[in-house]
Scaffold this motif. Sequence first.
Motif, PDB file in Angstrom:
ATOM      1  N   ILE A 287       7.303  46.275  20.991  1.00  0.00           N
ATOM      2  CA  ILE A 287       8.047  47.364  20.362  1.00  0.00           C
ATOM      3  C   ILE A 287       7.134  48.126  19.423  1.00  0.00           C
ATOM      4  CG2 ILE A 287       9.903  47.913  18.718  1.00  0.00           C
ATOM      5  CD1 ILE A 287      11.414  45.519  19.785  1.00  0.00           C
ATOM      6  N   PHE A 288       6.259  47.367  18.727  1.00  0.00           N
ATOM      7  CA  PHE A 288       5.426  47.985  17.711  1.00  0.00           C
ATOM      8  C   PHE A 288       4.058  48.403  18.256  1.00  0.00           C
ATOM      9  CE2 PHE A 288       8.751  46.041  15.384  1.00  0.00           C
ATOM     10  CZ  PHE A 288       9.000  46.955  14.382  1.00  0.00           C
ATOM     11  N   ASP A 289       3.634  47.821  19.393  1.00  0.00           N
ATOM     12  CA  ASP A 289       2.385  48.282  20.002  1.00  0.00           C
ATOM     13  C   ASP A 289       2.592  49.677  20.589  1.00  0.00           C
ATOM     14  OD1 ASP A 289       1.120  45.977  19.341  1.00  0.00           O
ATOM     15  OD2 ASP A 289       1.472  44.989  21.254  1.00  0.00           O
ATOM     16  N   LEU A 293      11.404  55.898  19.971  1.00  0.00           N
ATOM     17  CA  LEU A 293      12.577  55.880  19.091  1.00  0.00           C
ATOM     18  C   LEU A 293      13.829  56.153  19.914  1.00  0.00           C
ATOM     19  CD1 LEU A 293      11.331  57.913  15.987  1.00  0.00           C
ATOM     20  CD2 LEU A 293      11.358  55.446  16.286  1.00  0.00           C
ATOM     21  N   SER A 294      14.932  55.536  19.510  1.00  0.00           N
ATOM     22  CA  SER A 294      16.217  55.822  20.147  1.00  0.00           C
ATOM     23  C   SER A 294      16.638  57.244  19.769  1.00  0.00           C
ATOM     24  CB  SER A 294      17.277  54.827  19.678  1.00  0.00           C
ATOM     25  OG  SER A 294      17.545  55.033  18.297  1.00  0.00           O
ATOM     26  N   GLU A 295      17.682  57.717  20.417  1.00  0.00           N
ATOM     27  CA  GLU A 295      18.171  59.080  20.129  1.00  0.00           C
ATOM     28  C   GLU A 295      18.581  59.212  18.664  1.00  0.00           C
ATOM     29  OE1 GLU A 295      21.704  62.086  21.688  1.00  0.00           O
ATOM     30  OE2 GLU A 295      21.051  60.445  22.999  1.00  0.00           O
ATOM     31  N   GLN A 296      19.277  58.169  18.151  1.00  0.00           N
ATOM     32  CA  GLN A 296      19.699  58.227  16.749  1.00  0.00           C
ATOM     33  C   GLN A 296      18.504  58.180  15.805  1.00  0.00           C
ATOM     34  OE1 GLN A 296      21.825  54.967  14.866  1.00  0.00           O
ATOM     35  NE2 GLN A 296      23.240  56.396  13.887  1.00  0.00           N
ATOM     36  N   GLN A 297      17.520  57.314  16.114  1.00  0.00           N
ATOM     37  CA  GLN A 297      16.324  57.219  15.272  1.00  0.00           C
ATOM     38  C   GLN A 297      15.559  58.546  15.236  1.00  0.00           C
ATOM     39  OE1 GLN A 297      14.622  53.767  17.262  1.00  0.00           O
ATOM     40  NE2 GLN A 297      14.579  52.665  15.326  1.00  0.00           N
ATOM     41  N   THR A 298      15.445  59.188  16.396  1.00  0.00           N
ATOM     42  CA  THR A 298      14.758  60.485  16.459  1.00  0.00           C
ATOM     43  C   THR A 298      15.468  61.510  15.598  1.00  0.00           C
ATOM     44  OG1 THR A 298      14.044  59.978  18.717  1.00  0.00           O
ATOM     45  CG2 THR A 298      13.907  62.279  18.015  1.00  0.00           C
ATOM     46  N   GLY A 299      16.805  61.503  15.673  1.00  0.00           N
ATOM     47  CA  GLY A 299      17.593  62.432  14.855  1.00  0.00           C
ATOM     48  C   GLY A 299      17.392  62.181  13.368  1.00  0.00           C
ATOM     49  N   GLN A 326      10.548  51.215  12.322  1.00  0.00           N
ATOM     50  CA  GLN A 326       9.939  52.112  13.311  1.00  0.00           C
ATOM     51  C   GLN A 326       9.881  53.545  12.804  1.00  0.00           C
ATOM     52  OE1 GLN A 326      12.850  50.225  15.742  1.00  0.00           O
ATOM     53  NE2 GLN A 326      11.426  50.099  17.439  1.00  0.00           N
ATOM     54  N   ILE A 327      10.893  53.949  12.041  1.00  0.00           N
ATOM     55  CA  ILE A 327      10.868  55.279  11.415  1.00  0.00           C
ATOM     56  C   ILE A 327       9.768  55.337  10.366  1.00  0.00           C
ATOM     57  CG2 ILE A 327      12.188  56.853   9.910  1.00  0.00           C
ATOM     58  CD1 ILE A 327      14.692  55.993  11.488  1.00  0.00           C
ATOM     59  N   TYR A 328       9.618  54.244   9.604  1.00  0.00           N
ATOM     60  CA  TYR A 328       8.533  54.188   8.618  1.00  0.00           C
ATOM     61  C   TYR A 328       7.182  54.386   9.306  1.00  0.00           C
ATOM     62  CZ  TYR A 328      12.024  51.725   5.639  1.00  0.00           C
ATOM     63  OH  TYR A 328      13.134  51.359   4.919  1.00  0.00           O
ATOM     64  N   TYR A 476      19.374  48.664  16.315  1.00  0.00           N
ATOM     65  CA  TYR A 476      18.402  49.039  17.337  1.00  0.00           C
ATOM     66  C   TYR A 476      18.728  48.329  18.653  1.00  0.00           C
ATOM     67  CZ  TYR A 476      13.888  49.841  19.586  1.00  0.00           C
ATOM     68  OH  TYR A 476      12.906  50.221  20.452  1.00  0.00           O
ATOM     69  N   GLY A 477      18.635  49.075  19.751  1.00  0.00           N
ATOM     70  CA  GLY A 477      18.886  48.495  21.066  1.00  0.00           C
ATOM     71  C   GLY A 477      20.350  48.273  21.367  1.00  0.00           C
TER      72      GLY A 477
END
Length: 829
Positions: A287-289, A293-299, A326-328, A476-477
């Motif tokens: 996930i971190f490599d 982002l999910s749709e909500q995270q992108t928003g 992930q946003i960070y 997430y997920g």
Amino acid sequence: MMLEFAEPSRADRETFFVEVILPLAIAKNYTYRVPFEMNAAVAVGKRVVVQFGKSKLYTAIIAAVGNLAPEKYEAKYVIELLDDRPLVTAAQLQFWQWMADYYMCTIGEVMNAALPSALKLASETRIILNKGFEIDRSALHDKEYLIVEALDIQPELTVSDIVKLLGQKTVMPILKVLFEKNIIHISEDISEKYKPRTRTFITLNPVYHQQESLKELFLILEKRAPKQADAVLAYIKMARHQKAITKNELAEESGAGASSINSLVEKDVFIAEEKNVSRLFYEDQSIFDSFDLSEQQTGVLNQVGKEFKQKDVVLLHGVTSSGKTQIYIRLIEEMMSAGRQVLYLLPEIALTTHIIERLRQYFGANIGIYHSRFNDNERVEVWQKVLNSDYKVILGARSSVFLPFHDLGLIIVDEEHETSYKQYDPAPRYNARDAAIFLANMHKGKVLLGSATPSFESYYNARLHKYGFAELTERYGGVKMPEIEVVSIAEETKQKTIQSHFTSVLLADIREALENKEQVILFQNRRGYAPVLMCKICAYTPKCINCDVSLTFHKSSGKLHCHYCGYKEDAPNICPACGSTHLEYKGFGTEKVEDELALILPEARIARMDLDTTRSRNSLQLLLNNLEEKKIDILVGTQMVAKGLDFSDVTVIGIINADSLLKFPDYRANERSYQMLSQVSGRAGRRGKQGKVVIQTYDTTHRVIRQVIESDYTDLYFTEMEERRSFKYPPFYRIISLDVKHKDPEMVSNQSIYLAKELRKHFGDRVIGPEYPLVSRIRNYYIMSIMLKFEKEADSINKAKVIIREVITQFQTTKLSKGSIVQPDVDPY
């Protein structure tokens, strides 16, 4: 305030004076005379060695350079200049001064907190040899050799001892060189040394990369040493699909054993290299490599970007496991591409090692770590790398706000609600979250506050549009939030279905999790075995000889412990008061939960996470590693388990006794209870399978429990805010508390009454007290507290601080103040 001087010309024979910051709680900076030979070298931010008092030597920081001598005293000479270039930046000095003014302490106390011990050597600093370092004595200069020889004979020396040994005051530069060569340590660091986890990696000697030479080797080994041949064959097979091969993995795969591999290393067939490796491994590393982002995270990421265009501070309210990290990472990438530095603050650095490992994988050598569990060598190294801009990202606990940043573009304050960000003792009693906002403002940077349960102050500022706001409402997920079940302890006790401290519901869920090879976390917010030992006949309870608290029994040591001062004594078998043998333990802590659970579930592998089991960084890392590698079935812990644990197979969370949180006499009790219960609950079911949370309580109808079940943070907020507005508490009012301490209870009462009376002349009914706190004696000092409440306006609080300082200073000039300590605490909660 520090003096402002114009930058002087460096005339060889001109007399210069430097104003220096000493690492002491003194009200003013001292001025020293500069020897002519140092004229060209002295500069703001460099360290100098000075004498203060009759004979004490200190490392001080130059705050200003000028040519005015002090009027009231004769300036002593600077003894030595330690740095070729400034160690502390002008921005840091500005930050230190702000912290001293805001938190009502001295700039010397701020310096003491800010600098690693090795950068502020003083007369009483103790020096020891680094036992793990091979010293080439032939390369040492005469005076260095003398110090090392003396430390061979006497394992610990003070700087004063070394001054006498060498017959000169200028020993600091010599010690600095020895420290930089890793030959000496500061003795505060000798305990609880961190030993990195190492593994031996095996590679094939390049000589055998050619097929013919390898075939020839294999034929020889097959005849003379078939086990070694098996090891070579196994290595070749493993190397096809595996980049790094450890010695243990090779031994297991080949069945050859360690001795065969050692023989191949001795024959130069294999090359063995020992490397430090991470203590934690994660199934979700991919996930971190590389992650999307999910749709909500992108928003939300876009929303944060928009908010940053208008606001300097943004609050990110995201439910547990919603993917805030992930946003960070995306925000850190943006800052790094702009060439700016990032500070990522964590409340408990040791408990969030998995975040460190994820970010290190992602950003590599650009990331540095800084916290109090590092030894002095490590902290000085990080300090220098930040000063040189070698690190673009720093992950750290609250003390990392003091690092010498040059261009801080973003500060991320993860779990911003955590009380761990507040420093209580010694001064400066600062809150790293609030200090971070001022620090970012100085660098024209931004601050992102992240939390699933924001502090009311931050949420209030977001609702007033002082801060920007963004919200993540899904895990997430698409993982579901955990199912929460509340179980009545009273009802199960009545029906006799409770076993020890575990209700039938919780035990059934634990057993089901164990059957499914899943893991369990049990939360009990009290360490030790039993909080109180009491005589059944006369009700005698052993108390600490230094503090006004009862002693807690720890079964592991067989002693009664004080959790305030560390005092210990043997647990009595006979009551010292009445001679009765009927002594019983009341209440229970994590140690007792662990002990009794082992009797109920003997097949389960149980471990405990609290202050007693995690005193060294090594033990904590081992515990987390064992949890991740599924060597632990059930983890019992205090509030430490609520902070940052993220493990895929934890499906059941048990809160043993929620009432200990809910019934606390503090205006923040409901807010903190909600935060703690929500955070602990959030450890369950973080990857796929929905988790289960069992809350055991006597008060099943309590409002906060209902709000936790419904994840209704806004209902909690509005209900609590009405009460805070009515009773003049933050965020509507600001609080400054004054603790008056003295070894005589009568004196502390008289002193605090006098202080409160003087303060009332200026502030009237804004002054509350004095009164005894919950624990009224700690380390033989009796305590009385005075609370002052002020309106929110900045002007009124700044004026109030000036008056409070004047009142304290005036009090300290009276005979009544003899033997007293007055400790101001701004924003104490």
